[in-house]
Design a protein around this motif. Sequence first.
Motif, PDB file in Angstrom:
ATOM      1  N   VAL A   1     -10.559   0.659   6.096  1.00 23.91           N
ATOM      2  CA  VAL A   1     -10.318   0.255   4.689  1.00 23.91           C
ATOM      3  C   VAL A   1      -8.836   0.300   4.553  1.00 23.91           C
ATOM      4  CG1 VAL A   1     -10.121   1.150   2.395  1.00 23.91           C
ATOM      5  CG2 VAL A   1     -12.429   1.220   3.773  1.00 23.91           C
TER       6      VAL A   1
ATOM      7  N   THR B   1      -7.495  -2.822   6.443  1.00 18.59           N
ATOM      8  CA  THR B   1      -7.589  -4.239   5.668  1.00 18.59           C
ATOM      9  C   THR B   1      -6.879  -4.395   4.578  1.00 18.59           C
ATOM     10  OG1 THR B   1     -10.120  -4.097   6.115  1.00 18.59           O
ATOM     11  CG2 THR B   1      -9.458  -5.355   4.262  1.00 18.59           C
ATOM     12  N   ILE B   2      -6.549  -3.146   3.863  1.00 19.46           N
ATOM     13  CA  ILE B   2      -5.421  -3.201   2.767  1.00 19.46           C
ATOM     14  C   ILE B   2      -4.277  -3.423   3.387  1.00 19.46           C
ATOM     15  CG2 ILE B   2      -4.229  -1.741   1.062  1.00 19.46           C
ATOM     16  CD1 ILE B   2      -6.985  -0.342   0.691  1.00 19.46           C
TER      17      ILE B   2
ATOM     18  N   VAL C   1      -6.528 -11.433   6.374  1.00 15.23           N
ATOM     19  CA  VAL C   1      -7.155 -10.155   5.401  1.00 15.23           C
ATOM     20  C   VAL C   1      -8.473 -10.338   5.742  1.00 15.23           C
ATOM     21  CG1 VAL C   1      -7.636  -9.300   3.201  1.00 15.23           C
ATOM     22  CG2 VAL C   1      -5.566 -10.069   3.793  1.00 15.23           C
TER      23      VAL C   1
ATOM     24  N   SER D   1     -10.758  -7.625   7.886  1.00 16.88           N
ATOM     25  CA  SER D   1     -12.188  -6.990   7.446  1.00 16.88           C
ATOM     26  C   SER D   1     -13.170  -7.160   8.250  1.00 16.88           C
ATOM     27  CB  SER D   1     -12.312  -7.390   5.848  1.00 16.88           C
ATOM     28  OG  SER D   1     -12.385  -8.683   6.092  1.00 16.88           O
TER      29      SER D   1
ATOM     30  N   LEU E   1     -14.296   4.601  -0.805  1.00 11.72           N
ATOM     31  CA  LEU E   1     -12.694   4.340  -1.366  1.00 11.72           C
ATOM     32  C   LEU E   1     -12.409   5.720  -2.001  1.00 11.72           C
ATOM     33  CD1 LEU E   1     -13.269   0.736  -2.913  1.00 11.72           C
ATOM     34  CD2 LEU E   1     -12.297   1.588  -0.694  1.00 11.72           C
TER      35      LEU E   1
ATOM     36  N   VAL F   1      -5.970   4.390  -1.160  1.00 10.44           N
ATOM     37  CA  VAL F   1      -6.078   3.014  -1.571  1.00 10.44           C
ATOM     38  C   VAL F   1      -4.452   2.652  -2.032  1.00 10.44           C
ATOM     39  CG1 VAL F   1      -6.557   1.059  -3.034  1.00 10.44           C
ATOM     40  CG2 VAL F   1      -8.361   2.493  -2.055  1.00 10.44           C
TER      41      VAL F   1
ATOM     42  N   LEU G   1      -2.012   0.656   0.177  1.00 10.61           N
ATOM     43  CA  LEU G   1      -1.273  -0.416  -0.548  1.00 10.61           C
ATOM     44  C   LEU G   1       0.350  -0.448  -0.757  1.00 10.61           C
ATOM     45  CD1 LEU G   1      -1.449  -3.370  -2.092  1.00 10.61           C
ATOM     46  CD2 LEU G   1      -1.916  -2.165  -4.154  1.00 10.61           C
TER      47      LEU G   1
END
Length: 311
Positions: A92, A95-96, A128, A132, A142, A147, A151
Amino acid sequence: MLSNQARVALTTALAPAVWGSTYLVTTELLPPGRPLLAAVIRALPAGLLLIGITRRLPQGQWWWRAAVLGALNIGAFFALLFIAAYRLPGGVAATIGAVQPLLAAGLAAGLLRERLSPRTAAAGLAGVAGVSLLVLRADARLDGLGVAAALAGAVVMATGVVLSKRWTSPAPLLATTGWQLTAGGLMLLPVALFVEGPPPASLTTENVLGYGYLALIGSAVAYALWFRGIRALTPTKVTFLGLLSPVVATLLGWIALGQELTAPQIAGGLVVIASLVVAQTTPKSPKAPKVPPARRTADAPAHPSTPVQRS
């Protein structure tokens, strides 16, 4: 023969490739549960070493500029990466973080007046998607704070790359790299002491080798190549190269740790590589067709600027 820009891109790509080995080195050589200590050792000794080699300190406005860039590229980025890594599965977080090229392209359009083309945007979205496929798992959970940290880490790193391009230092590259690593390491030091406490009383040979690799190769060499790339390439092209890190991390996990490599992961890696190639190349503009000179007819004047006399 490769062009000069292609050679710079290839050498710059060595930096994220080296950073892709950080997970393997951390899990196999370093003491567990000390990521902030690893971040400090990655930054501070390497920065002081480069300053000692170059014997150059910042002058004038470069004191605060080096502090800002060091905070963005090193200190704040490492701290946010630490929070994201602890609160999110690695897939995760990666990917972010893969949105960084798109963020850098948008910031470069606003601060450097670089054109954000549909080709670049499409390559960024493909990157992206490729990351993923490479690292994201179906059961990934999540966490809101995680997150936000992932970011924010992408935002500060993209901002640091764009500002590094806008604020080109007159000092040698190694000196500028040393300033940023030192500033970032000094920022991280009190945080590491507060969160993790003092360093371990004793270190094994494996620990010393791991920390030495992170400081010398993972920071002193890799960041010098990275900042050299920022000077020579556009910020967007540089940040796209950062997508190599999860590719290398996945390959090393498969080769060295015997981790499974699935068909979707292979497809994701190929998509990432394709997006990198697209981002590094500029499409050739079509040549305008040559218009043959108009033939002079029998009743046309020899000199168009001279009016025709009619009786």
